[in-house]
Design an enzyme around this catalytic site. Structure first.
Site, PDB file in Angstrom:
ATOM      1  N   ASN A   1       0.923  -1.370  -0.237  1.00 37.48           N
ATOM      2  CA  ASN A   1       0.052  -0.151  -0.089  1.00 37.48           C
ATOM      3  C   ASN A   1       0.851   1.384  -0.002  1.00 37.48           C
ATOM      4  O   ASN A   1       1.987   1.153   0.069  1.00 37.48           O
ATOM      5  CB  ASN A   1      -0.987  -0.032   1.287  1.00 37.48           C
ATOM      6  CG  ASN A   1      -2.358  -0.314   1.022  1.00 37.48           C
ATOM      7  OD1 ASN A   1      -2.818   0.326  -0.006  1.00 37.48           O
ATOM      8  ND2 ASN A   1      -2.723  -0.880   1.812  1.00 37.48           N
TER       9      ASN A   1
ATOM     10  N   ASP B   1      -2.562   2.766   5.139  1.00 38.07           N
ATOM     11  CA  ASP B   1      -3.051   2.749   3.671  1.00 38.07           C
ATOM     12  C   ASP B   1      -2.520   3.461   2.593  1.00 38.07           C
ATOM     13  O   ASP B   1      -1.182   3.575   2.506  1.00 38.07           O
ATOM     14  CB  ASP B   1      -4.509   2.811   3.667  1.00 38.07           C
ATOM     15  CG  ASP B   1      -5.236   1.893   2.757  1.00 38.07           C
ATOM     16  OD1 ASP B   1      -4.932   1.578   1.348  1.00 38.07           O
ATOM     17  OD2 ASP B   1      -6.648   1.445   2.984  1.00 38.07           O
TER      18      ASP B   1
END
Length: 289
Positions: A146, A196
């Site tokens: 990510n 993320d």
């Protein structure tokens, strides 16, 4: 800091916002619906397309349209005409993996990570696709890739392995795309949620969204935390800069796997948010191919 709803799209998994400076549009994807959204910030209108694949990440192309990374692989896609051309599936040789987050670097090459579908084994990789459409495996032993982003000078590549909650950095040679000197940029194991999507500002600081952490964290180039932006939703997924001065931070979020009770507590989950910040961001370079 005032947090505004830029679009109420109720995204299951909103991801990868990208600003198009030529049209003043903000693009992002809902991976699981699936949907591709485009916000006209001048009037708040959102155009939405149903793509032929679940888009986990994408880039705008210099030649028009998009380069997308999804369950089927990497492809060209023009949403207005629904034209789709599959280019490569780098996960085809690796069972139980799929492509995930990706961004272009400063030269216009596209970097995309893969992940273990069950998110527990280090079988993911990072791939680089050049403007000539050549694809290479650049790093491996990743559980869930990510937060790919590059420094303003294009010489540092960042990525997060979300499950161990570590953000890494590599030295990046911009022309060849070779990476070296892997190191821990930030160990975030003591921070709520997991790292993320991410972006970098004009001062070289990394902004990292926290899934299940209800925030975006700004890190200095040395990995120290400078500030945090708190959101009214827990599942914050990614961010980018936009607006004429690139001082609006757009933030995506998700309804993904929230219980009915959690959704009742988070009525804004799945929205696209916007907030003004004091530092300008950087544009995502359009894909060269």
């Amino acid at each position: 800091m005032e947090i505004q709803i830029a679009a109420k799209t109720n995204d299951i998994l909103g991801e990868v916002p990208i600003w198009d400076e030529q049209t003043s549009h903000l693009w992002w994807t809902d991976v699981f619906r699936p949907a591709l959204h485009r916000l006209d910030v001048s009037n708040g209108h959102v155009a939405t397309w149903v793509p032929p694949d679940k888009i986990h990440s994408f880039a705008l192309r210099k030649k028009g349209g998009l380069l997308i990374a999804g369950r089927k692989g990497i492809a060209f896609y023009r949403p207005e005409t629904d034209k789709y051309s599959l280019l490569s599936d780098p996960c085809s040789a690796a069972q139980n993996t799929m492509l995930n987050d990706g961004r272009t670097d400063r030269t216009g090459a596209f970097w995309v990570g893969s992940m273990d579908i069950e998110a527990n084994k280090p079988i993911g990789k990072i791939f680089r696709m050049s403007g000539a459409l050549n694809i290479q495996s650049m790093a491996d032993s990743i559980v869930l890739a990510n937060g790919l982003a590059t420094s303003p000078d294009g010489r540092t590549l960042y990525y997060a392995d979300s499950i161990p909650k570590i953000i890494y950095a590599f030295d990046l040679e911009p022309v060849s795309g070779m990476i070296s000197n892997k190191r821990v940029f930030a160990d975030t194991s003591n921070v709520p949620g997991i790292p993320d999507g991410a972006t970098v500002d004009s001062e070289g600081c990394l902004w990292s969204a926290r899934f299940d952490g209800a925030r975006v964290i700004r890190y200095a180039p040395d990995g120290k935390v400078i500030s945090e932006i708190m959101l009214p939703v827990s599942r914050v997924t990614s961010c980018t800069f936009g607006g004429d001065d690139l001082k609006t931070l757009y933030i995506t979020s998700a309804l993904f796997r929230l219980s009915d009770a959690q959704r009742a507590l988070e009525p804004m989950a799945g929205c696209l948010f916007a907030t003004k910040v004091s530092v300008a961001g950087l544009l995502d370079t359009k894909f060269e191919g």
